[in-house]
Scaffold this active site. Structure first.
Site, short mmCIF file in Angstrom:
data_model
loop_
_atom_site.label_atom_id
_atom_site.label_comp_id
_atom_site.label_asym_id
_atom_site.label_seq_id
_atom_site.Cartn_x
_atom_site.Cartn_y
_atom_site.Cartn_z
N ASP A 1 -10.54 3.06 4.63
CA ASP A 1 -10.72 1.62 4.45
C ASP A 1 -12.22 1.24 4.54
O ASP A 1 -12.61 0.14 4.17
CB ASP A 1 -9.94 0.88 5.54
CG ASP A 1 -9.33 -0.41 5.04
OD1 ASP A 1 -9.21 -0.58 3.80
OD2 ASP A 1 -8.96 -1.25 5.87
N LYS B 1 0.83 -1.20 0.00
CA LYS B 1 0.00 0.00 0.00
C LYS B 1 0.87 1.26 0.00
O LYS B 1 0.55 2.26 -0.66
CB LYS B 1 -0.96 -0.02 1.19
CG LYS B 1 -2.06 -1.09 1.02
CD LYS B 1 -2.80 -1.42 2.31
CE LYS B 1 -3.74 -2.60 2.10
NZ LYS B 1 -4.40 -3.06 3.36
N GLN C 1 -4.18 -1.84 9.74
CA GLN C 1 -4.03 -3.14 9.07
C GLN C 1 -4.52 -4.25 9.99
O GLN C 1 -4.11 -4.35 11.14
CB GLN C 1 -2.55 -3.36 8.68
CG GLN C 1 -2.31 -4.62 7.88
CD GLN C 1 -3.01 -4.58 6.52
OE1 GLN C 1 -2.94 -3.60 5.79
NE2 GLN C 1 -3.73 -5.66 6.18
#
Lengths: 294, 294
Positions: free
Chosen positions: A127, A60, A104
């Site tokens: 996200d 990412k 994450q």
């Protein structure tokens, strides 16, 4: 291999589509920087030492670099307390230089994962998996959509595959994929069926799909005979299979590609689109222009 | 009337079921007061002068009285600003004597309704329609489920109608009913299809339902020929029809009751269950024991 019959389906090329989107984003990042002097900044939170998480975060960060965005990684050790994890998220929420926050997951088992994710402010939740962002899929308020389902919608749009009025069948009901996928398809006026491990007659359901999204996490469980001829098949699976290299999808590609009209490959289908959506969400967050979840 | 064929379906009696639930709640309220000295308190917010809203709030206050709960109504005039409306909700959030907050909707058109609803803290959102509560249906965190869909699940449970593994078809996708209904049924392991005004082949979909929930808001649009023989039919509609007294459901009762195994009447089906769930949620809020949305 000589027995192999011809593939009929057109490939939905996530790699090429994501590349085109990244080029658009890079251009927008450049223009935004020139006009406003702001470089979009994605902050990743990485707790513990899960090697897969390390890989994903590195991937990412690299993607941020491609489009001219800043990124940073904020690490906490694997014995981090709930309070410490939440405090880091709060600090990033308050930091005006950070536009998008990515926690994450999975987090270490002792942490309450959704409670940490829920701390991310809705304006920075690029996200799309905090409870506020997920709730927006239900009540229609603006928020960032979860990246994988958003990437699937974008892929369909870029190939001009109509969604409205179609019967979409989603197999799987995870927080990050199946459920938000169903809600996004519904917001786009598809009739939506959600199947899962407790669906007794799965093939009967999947055979009704105009658009079939496989998000179960079981290698090649969707076979050609479960697909209506001419259906659009989206494979969001990435499974590790003993003795095979790379990721294996939830769809048995060989048989499915003989009946589907369009199909995503694994790899090179849904995966690249997910990261493209993460970048787009981060850009929009920096612009303070976070979108409706449609 | 002599032409009328025999009804085959068993009635799902919401009136009697809600009465039984209210008796249980009254007993729990009594015990809670005795043990802890706390009387559960529902605060209703009523903005403007919508006569239907007046009626609903009065009905809910009366229901609180039946089970020994306190209630209060907090009125604001129809020209209330967004800030004033949100400030009232914040004040009730902060008031330790208030356990549940109900913002009666619809709000006057100039107000941003979901923004006001979203101000209700998740611990006091006994109506289950703030974004945080709706998000909980997706991510599985504790919150109060929206009262009408929760009442439908409860009615099925009390009649021991299994949900797991069944195919549930929900017609309608409103924030307060269709979408949370689909998510609650999914959390109970049904395979769920959501249909709506853009579903081209509605009868084809509804005929597959083991459990059919009609929540469209169109009088008698679901007719017997759209129902699989033996299906469970839940009518959440309450429509006003010129020349007929009282509410008319979304289901054409006469024809549906000849093919269904179970059916809710209108009135006396879903309606009383909604208020029973509001009371139960308020009790649980007072107990600080707010449940998972399953």
């Amino acid at each position: 291999m000589s027995e192999q019959t011809e593939r009929k389906a057109t490939l939905l090329d996530g790699t090429a589509t994501a590349r085109a989107i990244r080029a658009e984003i890079a251009e927008a990042v450049r223009a935004f920087k020139q006009e406003r002097g702001i470089v979009p900044h994605l902050a990743a939170v990485l707790i513990g030492d899960n090697p897969a998480s390390e890989t994903y975060v590195a991937m990412k960060q690299k993607a941020c670099g491609w489009v001219g965005m800043e990124s940073s990684v904020h690490r906490l050790p694997s014995d981090t307390t709930q309070e410490e994890a939440e405090a880091l998220v709060e600090r990033l929420n308050a930091d005006p230089h950070v536009h998008g926050i990515l926690v994450q997951h999975p987090l270490p088992k002792h942490l309450h994962e959704t409670a940490v994710l829920d701390k991310v402010s809705v304006e920075k939740d690029i996200d799309g998996i905090s409870r506020m962002s997920l709730g927006a899929l239900v009540n229609g308020e603006p928020a960032f959509p979860a990246c994988t389902p958003a990437g699937i919608i974008e892929l369909l749009d870029r190939y001009r595959i109509p969604i409205e009025g179609k019967h979409a069948v989603v197999v799987g009901r995870s927080i990050i994929l199946g459920k938000p996928m169903a809600l996004l398809l519904l917001n786009r006026n598809a009739t939506v069926t959600i199947c899962h491990s407790r669906t007794p007659n799965l093939a009967e359901q999947t055979r009704q799909a105009d658009i079939l999204v496989a998000a179960v996490g079981r290698a090649e469980m969707i076979t050609g005979d479960m697909i209506r001829p001419g259906a659009v098949v989206i494979d969001a699976g990435y499974n590790r299979v003993e003795g095979r290299s790379g990721d294996v999808g939830d769809v048995h590609f060989e048989s499915a590609a003989q009946v589907a009209s369009y199909i995503t490959p694994v790899p090179g289908g849904v995966g690249p689109m997910t990261i493209a959506m993460l970048l787009r969400n981060t850009l929009l967050a920096a612009m303070g222009n976070y979108p409706a979840t449609k």
